[in-house]
Design a protein around this motif. Structure first.
Motif, mmCIF file in Angstrom:
data_model
loop_
_atom_site.group_PDB
_atom_site.id
_atom_site.type_symbol
_atom_site.label_atom_id
_atom_site.label_comp_id
_atom_site.label_asym_id
_atom_site.label_seq_id
_atom_site.Cartn_x
_atom_site.Cartn_y
_atom_site.Cartn_z
ATOM 1 N N SER A 156 0.817 -1.216 0.000
ATOM 2 C CA SER A 156 0.000 0.000 0.000
ATOM 3 C C SER A 156 0.851 1.266 0.000
ATOM 4 O O SER A 156 0.342 2.356 -0.305
ATOM 5 C CB SER A 156 -0.929 0.006 1.221
ATOM 6 N N SER A 157 2.116 1.146 0.328
ATOM 7 C CA SER A 157 3.006 2.303 0.380
ATOM 8 C C SER A 157 3.826 2.496 -0.881
ATOM 9 O O SER A 157 4.615 3.443 -0.979
ATOM 10 C CB SER A 157 3.955 2.187 1.591
ATOM 11 N N TYR A 158 3.686 1.607 -1.850
ATOM 12 C CA TYR A 158 4.481 1.726 -3.073
ATOM 13 C C TYR A 158 4.225 3.051 -3.788
ATOM 14 O O TYR A 158 5.145 3.660 -4.364
ATOM 15 C CB TYR A 158 4.169 0.577 -4.031
ATOM 16 N N ALA A 159 2.973 3.520 -3.744
ATOM 17 C CA ALA A 159 2.622 4.739 -4.480
ATOM 18 C C ALA A 159 3.315 5.971 -3.937
ATOM 19 O O ALA A 159 3.436 6.989 -4.640
ATOM 20 C CB ALA A 159 1.107 4.939 -4.452
ATOM 21 N N SER A 160 3.804 5.896 -2.684
ATOM 22 C CA SER A 160 4.480 7.043 -2.071
ATOM 23 C C SER A 160 5.951 7.115 -2.445
ATOM 24 O O SER A 160 6.642 8.066 -2.064
ATOM 25 C CB SER A 160 4.343 6.975 -0.547
ATOM 26 N N LEU A 161 6.450 6.152 -3.169
ATOM 27 C CA LEU A 161 7.869 6.089 -3.489
ATOM 28 C C LEU A 161 8.165 6.789 -4.806
ATOM 29 O O LEU A 161 7.269 7.087 -5.595
ATOM 30 C CB LEU A 161 8.309 4.623 -3.579
ATOM 31 N N ALA A 162 9.439 7.044 -5.038
ATOM 32 C CA ALA A 162 9.887 7.580 -6.318
ATOM 33 C C ALA A 162 9.630 6.550 -7.415
ATOM 34 O O ALA A 162 9.541 5.345 -7.125
ATOM 35 C CB ALA A 162 11.369 7.932 -6.241
ATOM 36 N N SER A 181 11.832 3.428 -7.469
ATOM 37 C CA SER A 181 11.564 2.532 -6.341
ATOM 38 C C SER A 181 10.246 1.813 -6.528
ATOM 39 O O SER A 181 10.107 0.626 -6.193
ATOM 40 C CB SER A 181 11.549 3.320 -5.025
ATOM 41 N N GLN A 182 9.225 2.508 -7.065
ATOM 42 C CA GLN A 182 7.948 1.858 -7.340
ATOM 43 C C GLN A 182 8.131 0.689 -8.301
ATOM 44 O O GLN A 182 7.587 -0.407 -8.079
ATOM 45 C CB GLN A 182 6.966 2.864 -7.940
ATOM 46 N N ALA A 183 8.917 0.906 -9.336
ATOM 47 C CA ALA A 183 9.148 -0.149 -10.328
ATOM 48 C C ALA A 183 9.869 -1.342 -9.693
ATOM 49 O O ALA A 183 9.547 -2.507 -9.973
ATOM 50 C CB ALA A 183 9.957 0.407 -11.492
ATOM 51 N N PHE A 184 10.836 -1.052 -8.827
ATOM 52 C CA PHE A 184 11.598 -2.127 -8.180
ATOM 53 C C PHE A 184 10.693 -2.966 -7.284
ATOM 54 O O PHE A 184 10.678 -4.198 -7.371
ATOM 55 C CB PHE A 184 12.750 -1.522 -7.362
ATOM 56 N N PHE A 185 9.935 -2.312 -6.388
ATOM 57 C CA PHE A 185 9.098 -3.062 -5.449
ATOM 58 C C PHE A 185 7.946 -3.761 -6.152
ATOM 59 O O PHE A 185 7.499 -4.827 -5.723
ATOM 60 C CB PHE A 185 8.568 -2.128 -4.358
ATOM 61 N N THR A 186 7.432 -3.170 -7.234
ATOM 62 C CA THR A 186 6.357 -3.820 -7.979
ATOM 63 C C THR A 186 6.837 -5.132 -8.588
ATOM 64 O O THR A 186 6.110 -6.128 -8.631
ATOM 65 C CB THR A 186 5.829 -2.889 -9.076
ATOM 66 N N GLN A 187 8.108 -5.151 -9.027
ATOM 67 C CA GLN A 187 8.647 -6.344 -9.669
ATOM 68 C C GLN A 187 9.135 -7.381 -8.657
ATOM 69 O O GLN A 187 8.950 -8.579 -8.847
ATOM 70 C CB GLN A 187 9.788 -5.962 -10.616
ATOM 71 N N TYR A 188 9.759 -6.906 -7.556
ATOM 72 C CA TYR A 188 10.416 -7.842 -6.640
ATOM 73 C C TYR A 188 9.781 -7.886 -5.245
ATOM 74 O O TYR A 188 10.261 -8.590 -4.366
ATOM 75 C CB TYR A 188 11.893 -7.471 -6.483
#
Length: 317
Positions: free
Chosen positions: A223-229, A232-239
């Motif tokens: 839920s916090s991915y949208a608050s990232l740069a 970073s969003q791309a990294f956490f979405t993938q991994y």
């Protein structure tokens, strides 16, 4: 006995007749040592065979059977006990009369299999100057020797997680207990090479531990991915997805990241789940004794210890 003082009787001339008053104590009387002021206790072969040790069959765990000692396994110093109110690192440890201390860490220098130990003494106070160094106490261990009769042993000790319970913390968070299997096996054999003259003794031991325990990690909640740069969003979405079989134990604010939510998850990693760290260990003591004469004995001993720890046991990420 190890570290003992032996009596040498002197011949005295017969004196004049005198009145003798004999005092007899009722019940069991305590023997008074008139030869040395040292306070000590000997742990004999019978004690070693009958008393329980910790899961590692460490002979030094029996130091706790002596008086005026306190367990101090957490410090990793000395023999695992504070003697006479001193630090555990202040304990002097001897093996067959020679110093057996790792002077860097103040721990036991050379581990010895339990079946190799003949006996040892724990000196807690007023030990003589011949021992030196220690300000707390002395643990003086001697290894077994061969005799005129062949003797030996074979053994296997097994410890498994199926017979253990889960920890309170794991039960409270719905985490499964760690899984481990510990096998400790070996043999000892001793006897004569030449009767009354030359003897041998050997004890080899192997330790096999397979173990993993759930370890907790804090990760970023989706839920916090949208608050990232964007990167970073791309990294956490993938991994950022949890592997199959893993689940979130709890969620809450991240400690150092304001406004973000973190999840507490657990996954099994190589670690001590109750039977020791994952390892392949080999330990051996070989000894030869030669009676040069009725008054002179020559002894040679080999002691080896090799421990291979599995990847991830020392550090993980």
């Amino acid at each position: 006995a190890v570290g003992s003082t032996n009596e040498v009787s002197a011949q005295l001339a017969v004196g004049a007749t005198a009145t003798t008053v004999e005092v007899i104590a009722a019940g069991e009387a305590v023997a008074v040592d008139t030869e040395t002021q040292t306070l000590s206790q000997v742990v004999t072969t019978e004690d070693i065979n009958r008393l329980p040790t910790d899961p590692t069959r460490n002979p030094y765990s029996l130091v706790g059977s002596a008086s005026n000692v306190n367990e101090d396994m957490a410090s990793g110093r000395g023999a695992g006990f504070a003697i006479n109110g001193q630090r555990s690192a202040s304990t002097g440890i001897l093996l067959d009369g020679a110093e057996n201390v790792d002077l860097y860490s103040a721990t036991v220098g050379q581990p010895i299999p339990l079946d190799s130990v003949q006996e040892f003494s724990v000196m807690t106070s007023n030990f003589t100057a011949e021992f030196g160094r220690a300000s707390g106490g002395i643990v003086n261990l001697v290894t077994k020797s061969g005799t005129n009769q062949f003797h030996g042993s074979g053994y296997e000790f097994n410890r498994i997680s199926a017979l253990s319970s889960n920890t309170y913390e794991n039960d409270a968070t719905g985490t499964t207990k760690g899984v481990f299997t510990r096998n400790n096996f070996g043999f000892s054999v001793g006897g004569p090479i030449k009767k009354d003259k030359l003897f041998f003794f050997d004890n080899a031991e192997w330790i096999r531990v397979r173990s993993s325990a759930p370890t907790f990690f804090s990760i970023l909640d989706p839920s916090s991915y949208a608050s990232l740069a964007p990167a970073s969003q791309a990294f956490f979405t993938q991994y950022g997805a949890l592997a199959p079989g893993l689940h979130t134990n709890s969620s809450g604010p991240c400690n150092s990241l304001s406004g973000l939510t973190c999840d507490l998850v657990s996954l099994p990693i190589p670690s001590d789940a109750g039977g020791g760290s994952p390892q392949n260990t080999w330990d051996e003591v070989g000894k030869v004794d030669f009676n040069l004469s009725n008054r002179t004995t020559i002894m040679g001993r080999y002691a080896g210890y090799h421990e291979l720890d599995f990847p991830g046991t020392n550090a993980d990420s």
